[in-house]
Design a protein around this motif. Structure first.
Motif, mmCIF file in Angstrom:
data_model
loop_
_atom_site.group_PDB
_atom_site.id
_atom_site.type_symbol
_atom_site.label_atom_id
_atom_site.label_comp_id
_atom_site.label_asym_id
_atom_site.label_seq_id
_atom_site.Cartn_x
_atom_site.Cartn_y
_atom_site.Cartn_z
ATOM 1 N N TRP A 119 10.180 26.919 -20.748
ATOM 2 C CA TRP A 119 9.759 26.684 -21.982
ATOM 3 C C TRP A 119 10.851 25.701 -22.973
ATOM 4 C CZ3 TRP A 119 6.944 29.995 -25.616
ATOM 5 C CH2 TRP A 119 6.234 31.679 -25.383
ATOM 6 N N ILE A 127 13.267 21.078 -32.280
ATOM 7 C CA ILE A 127 14.012 21.954 -33.464
ATOM 8 C C ILE A 127 14.395 20.266 -34.696
ATOM 9 C CG2 ILE A 127 16.368 22.525 -33.524
ATOM 10 C CD1 ILE A 127 15.766 23.542 -30.913
ATOM 11 N N TRP A 178 14.093 25.151 -36.947
ATOM 12 C CA TRP A 178 13.338 25.442 -35.240
ATOM 13 C C TRP A 178 11.977 25.073 -36.121
ATOM 14 C CZ3 TRP A 178 9.196 28.455 -34.447
ATOM 15 C CH2 TRP A 178 8.199 28.756 -32.975
ATOM 16 N N GLU A 218 0.145 28.997 -24.362
ATOM 17 C CA GLU A 218 0.999 29.641 -25.902
ATOM 18 C C GLU A 218 1.796 27.901 -26.548
ATOM 19 O OE1 GLU A 218 2.095 33.769 -23.263
ATOM 20 O OE2 GLU A 218 3.262 33.440 -25.137
ATOM 21 N N TYR A 223 3.728 28.253 -30.085
ATOM 22 C CA TYR A 223 4.215 28.468 -31.754
ATOM 23 C C TYR A 223 4.612 27.586 -32.910
ATOM 24 C CZ TYR A 223 2.990 32.353 -29.401
ATOM 25 O OH TYR A 223 2.246 33.350 -28.284
ATOM 26 N N PRO A 237 13.863 28.771 -25.021
ATOM 27 C CA PRO A 237 14.457 29.605 -25.125
ATOM 28 C C PRO A 237 14.377 30.200 -23.463
ATOM 29 C CG PRO A 237 12.845 31.207 -26.117
ATOM 30 C CD PRO A 237 12.324 29.267 -25.995
ATOM 31 N N ASP A 296 15.280 32.398 -20.024
ATOM 32 C CA ASP A 296 14.258 33.624 -19.842
ATOM 33 C C ASP A 296 16.136 34.224 -19.637
ATOM 34 O OD1 ASP A 296 11.792 33.677 -18.062
ATOM 35 O OD2 ASP A 296 11.567 33.793 -19.387
ATOM 36 N N ASP A 297 17.094 33.504 -18.728
ATOM 37 C CA ASP A 297 18.419 34.110 -18.798
ATOM 38 C C ASP A 297 19.150 34.570 -19.432
ATOM 39 O OD1 ASP A 297 20.385 31.384 -17.144
ATOM 40 O OD2 ASP A 297 19.436 32.174 -18.491
ATOM 41 N N SER A 298 18.846 34.382 -21.325
ATOM 42 C CA SER A 298 19.853 33.979 -22.237
ATOM 43 C C SER A 298 19.304 34.334 -23.753
ATOM 44 C CB SER A 298 20.739 32.118 -22.148
ATOM 45 O OG SER A 298 19.377 31.409 -22.701
ATOM 46 N N SER A 299 17.497 34.202 -23.423
ATOM 47 C CA SER A 299 17.127 33.950 -24.797
ATOM 48 C C SER A 299 17.480 33.006 -25.754
ATOM 49 C CB SER A 299 16.857 35.217 -25.204
ATOM 50 O OG SER A 299 16.554 36.181 -24.541
ATOM 51 N N ALA A 300 18.453 31.320 -25.583
ATOM 52 C CA ALA A 300 19.018 30.896 -26.033
ATOM 53 C C ALA A 300 18.568 29.483 -25.890
ATOM 54 C CB ALA A 300 20.557 30.912 -26.348
ATOM 55 N N TYR A 301 19.202 28.022 -26.327
ATOM 56 C CA TYR A 301 19.226 26.724 -25.834
ATOM 57 C C TYR A 301 20.263 26.144 -25.144
ATOM 58 C CZ TYR A 301 15.048 28.319 -29.306
ATOM 59 O OH TYR A 301 14.319 28.825 -30.000
ATOM 60 N N ARG A 302 20.461 26.595 -23.831
ATOM 61 C CA ARG A 302 21.632 25.218 -23.141
ATOM 62 C C ARG A 302 21.587 23.859 -23.749
ATOM 63 N NH1 ARG A 302 23.680 29.553 -19.710
ATOM 64 N NH2 ARG A 302 22.803 31.361 -19.390
ATOM 65 N N TRP A 359 20.008 20.319 -25.173
ATOM 66 C CA TRP A 359 19.593 19.750 -26.082
ATOM 67 C C TRP A 359 19.387 17.733 -25.147
ATOM 68 C CZ3 TRP A 359 18.843 21.946 -31.539
ATOM 69 C CH2 TRP A 359 19.042 23.658 -31.838
#
Lengths: 120, 110
Positions: free
Chosen positions: A33, A37, A47, A57, A59, A100, A102-108, A110
């Motif tokens: 993904w 931001i 966001w 997809e 959003y 995000p 898959d392994d952290s649901s975060a933005y590693r 930038w």
């Protein structure tokens, strides 16, 4: 090493359009993904939009729906943000971020950010 | 008006511990354990320091820790150092593949 390099930031008049680009390297772009931001001057992070791996997809935050479009080109390892009907309140530094994840649901990772100024 | 509420500022002396809260206005913090925290120094891009409530990415100091109780997530920084002075933002999944950031907290190391 993961790298995200944004380009396209500029000064644009209210009502105008701008296309931001983010070139990715150092990872398998097509499996992540990607997210945009932004940060208005002196303000917090907001966001804006995201897009899934194949672009099916997309959003958006309510304030940009109908005006901004996120897209990607996996062959070029790039994600884009087409911004139309720009308003003064869209003035901000825009960051692209991987995730995000898959392994952290975060933005590693930038990008460095780029400034978009909407003003007459 | 952010869906995640953070204090505007916190402060502490070197060596002390501080905690920054992040409270959701709805139930998404309890529905989804997808809270992350970011550190941002002026003029720099944000840096991930905590993900999925309490996990630290590789390379992040163990002085940073995260937790959650009910609809409030917390970031604790122990053994404050001068370089910790920065803005801190929480982020959470809310619904329908959309996400939100808290308003941000400025940490001042006295």
């Amino acid at each position: 090493e993961v790298q995200l390099v944004e380009s396209g930031g500029d000064l644009v008049q209210p009502g105008g359009s701008l296309r931001l680009s983010c070139a990715a390297s150092g990872f398998t772009f097509s499996t992540y993904w990607m997210t945009w931001i932004r940060q208005a001057p002196g303000k917090g992070l907001e966001w804006v939009a995201n897009i899934n791996q194949d672009g099916a997809e997309r959003y958006y935050v309510d304030s940009v729906k109908g005006r901004f479009t996120v897209s990607r080109d996996n062959a070029k390892n790039s994600v884009y943000l087409q911004m139309n009907s720009l308003r003064a309140e869209d003035t901000a530094v825009y960051y692209c971020a991987r995730g995000p994840d898959d392994d952290s649901s975060a933005y590693r990772s930038w990008g460095q950010g780029m400034l978009v100024t909407v003003s007459s | 008006h952010s869906a995640l509420t953070q204090p505007a500022s916190v402060s502490g002396s070197p060596g002390q511990s501080i905690t920054i809260s992040c409270t959701g206005t709805s139930t998404y913090l309890t529905d989804y354990l997808y809270v992350s925290w970011y550190q941002q120094h002026p003029g720099k891009a944000p840096k991930l320091i905590i993900y999925e409530v309490s996990n630290r990415p590789s390379g992040v100091s163990n002085r940073f820790s995260g937790s959650q109780s009910g609809n409030t997530a917390s970031l604790t920084i122990s053994g404050l150092q001068a370089e910790d002075e920065a803005y801190y933002y929480c982020n959470s999944y809310i619904s329908d593949n959309t996400w939100v950031f808290g308003g941000g907290t400025k940490l001042t190391v006295l």
